[in-house]
Design an enzyme around this catalytic site. Structure first.
Site, PDB file in Angstrom:
ATOM      1  N   SER A  74       0.835  -1.200   0.000  1.00 46.68           N
ATOM      2  CA  SER A  74       0.000   0.000   0.000  1.00 46.68           C
ATOM      3  C   SER A  74       0.871   1.252   0.000  1.00 46.68           C
ATOM      4  O   SER A  74       0.496   2.272  -0.592  1.00 46.68           O
ATOM      5  CB  SER A  74      -0.933  -0.003   1.212  1.00 46.68           C
ATOM      6  N   SER A  75       2.041   1.205   0.647  1.00 44.63           N
ATOM      7  CA  SER A  75       2.911   2.382   0.673  1.00 44.63           C
ATOM      8  C   SER A  75       3.455   2.694  -0.712  1.00 44.63           C
ATOM      9  O   SER A  75       3.524   3.858  -1.114  1.00 44.63           O
ATOM     10  CB  SER A  75       4.056   2.171   1.666  1.00 44.63           C
TER      11      SER A  75
ATOM     12  N   ASP B 166       8.724  -3.071  -5.160  1.00 42.53           N
ATOM     13  CA  ASP B 166       7.343  -2.657  -4.955  1.00 42.53           C
ATOM     14  C   ASP B 166       6.992  -1.450  -5.813  1.00 42.53           C
ATOM     15  O   ASP B 166       5.931  -1.400  -6.450  1.00 42.53           O
ATOM     16  CB  ASP B 166       7.102  -2.331  -3.476  1.00 42.53           C
TER      17      ASP B 166
ATOM     18  N   TYR C 139      13.535  -6.585   9.436  1.00 38.69           N
ATOM     19  CA  TYR C 139      13.793  -6.378   7.997  1.00 38.69           C
ATOM     20  C   TYR C 139      15.162  -5.744   7.807  1.00 38.69           C
ATOM     21  O   TYR C 139      15.981  -6.208   7.003  1.00 38.69           O
ATOM     22  CB  TYR C 139      12.697  -5.500   7.404  1.00 38.69           C
TER      23      TYR C 139
END
Length: 412
Positions: free
Chosen positions: A143-144, A188, A240
């Protein structure tokens, strides 16, 4: 305004609604309305920041932005739900005071895009933006990136910059890395900017070369399901960064620029040649994360799995990618250690119910899994996964088909 896949039943109506909401918020009509999709990654996880291979596809779920330029050096952003804010408040910022803001909330993402463009010397001024989104937030579906890319595309059009889609993706990535403070790779944002309808995107993250791979599962009697576990474990962000640091440590120990440069055929000898201390877990997250040997093994084998998936798709045998998905999950679970109980349960229950293959997708520690099924088995697999979650006391997962959609575009 969406069907059960998240695909708009009337895209133009949704664009009109977004434009009308912009008018309500800002008192004037927008110059235009743009869209950028969420993504699901078919194969190639945690390889993009190792110069490796990835294969995402765009979802029909999109973030829409209605926008208009401003001449007073002010950026105003408003989101009813698109940025994950949910508060309906307008955030106002001055361009000359924009500074990296790791704790800046959802508005840091569009603000970071403006900052990255201006840092690159692009003549971007102020803007009013209103967002509306159907991309699930916190589900590992980017979504980012959708929010960043739709902002970049809108500004590109508003200010006549003429940037390529890949350049927009790079600016969006810089916004997330340097402004928001998330050390993500380029996958992404490239997926959101560059995917095409009906295809998966094979991306070499070293040279950014792309290939659109036809991905018509329906024509083969198959479906790719997304299982959104609706959970996100708090250790995810720090873990991460720790995994990325361990990958960089491995590359230094092996004397290569990136783990992409480790040949798959030489992997056993490479691992045997690493000093014993590289078996020790990394520090800093408290999650018992993997040592260097394990992260090297995952990245090298995952790159090979991407190549194997493409070979099977090119051969017209999409069913054969199922075991590769499941093998990828085992590597993410056991070597890279970014899975969690809910993701493991989704994968195990799906495979036990007859799925051809399944794996977690995205950064991990929650989010979503992808499941390849025969179309006739969709209901059985869905029921088995849902029942397994109920038996374990987990919230019911959200399950929907992933239909490869288009990348970022202007709607009106």
């Amino acid at each position: 305004m969406t069907d059960t896949t998240g695909r708009t039943t009337d895209q133009e109506q949704r664009a009109r609604d977004t434009a009308e909401r912009f008018r309500e918020v800002y008192g004037a009509a927008p110059t235009g309305v743009w869209a950028a999709p969420g993504r699901v990654n078919l194969i190639g996880e945690h390889t993009d920041y190792n110069d490796g291979f990835v294969m995402p596809l765009a979802l029909p779920h999109t973030t829409l932005a209605a926008a208009a330029p401003r001449t007073d050096g002010v950026l105003r952003v408003h989101s009813g739900d698109g940025g994950g804010s949910g508060d309906g408040q307008t955030v106002e910022l001055r361009l000359d005071t924009l500074r990296p803001a790791p704790d800046g909330g959802w508005a840091a993402y569009p603000a970071g895009v403006v900052w990255a463009m201006r840092e690159a010397g692009l003549p971007v001024g102020g803007a009013d933006l209103h967002y509306d989104s159907t991309v699930p937030v916190g589900a590992g579906l980017s979504s980012s990136a959708a929010l960043e890319v739709v902002t970049a595309l809108a500004l590109d059009d508003l200010y006549g910059l003429g940037l390529t889609r890949q350049r927009l993706a790079q600016l969006a990535q810089r916004a997330e890395n340097a402004f928001v403070g998330v050390p993500c790779g380029i996958m992404d944002q490239t997926a959101a900017a560059c995917c095409t309808d009906g295809h998966a995107l094979f991306l070499d993250t070293r040279d950014l070369s792309q290939r659109q791979v036809p991905f018509d599962l329906a024509g083969e009697g198959l479906r790719l399901l997304v299982v959104d576990t609706r959970v996100k474990h708090e250790l995810g962000d720090g873990a991460y960064a720790q995994r990325r640091a361990m990958c960089e440590r491995g590359a230094r120990a092996l004397g290569v620029h990136a783990l992409r440069d480790v040949p798959y055929a030489h992997l056993p000898a490479v691992l045997d040649g690493l000093p014993a201390e590289h078996d020790e877990p990394g520090d800093g997250t408290g999650d018992g994360g993997p040592g260097v040997r394990a992260v090297v093994r995952h990245v090298v084998t995952e790159n090979r799995r991407v190549e194997d998936v493409i070979a099977r798709l090119d051969a017209g045998d999409p069913r054969a990618i199922g075991p590769l998905l499941t093998a990828g999950h085992a590597s993410l679970r056991d070597d890279f250690r970014v899975s969690c109980a809910e993701l493991d349960l989704a994968v195990d229950a799906a495979v036990a119910a007859g799925a051809l293959g399944a794996r977690m997708t995205g950064g991990g520690f929650g989010g979503s899994a992808v499941v390849l099924v025969e179309e006739a088995d969709t209901d059985t697999v869905t029921a088995r996964v849902t029942g397994a979650f109920a038996a374990a006391g987990h919230p019911a997962p959200r399950i929907f088909p992933a239909v490869p959609g288009a990348g970022a575009r202007r709607l009106r």
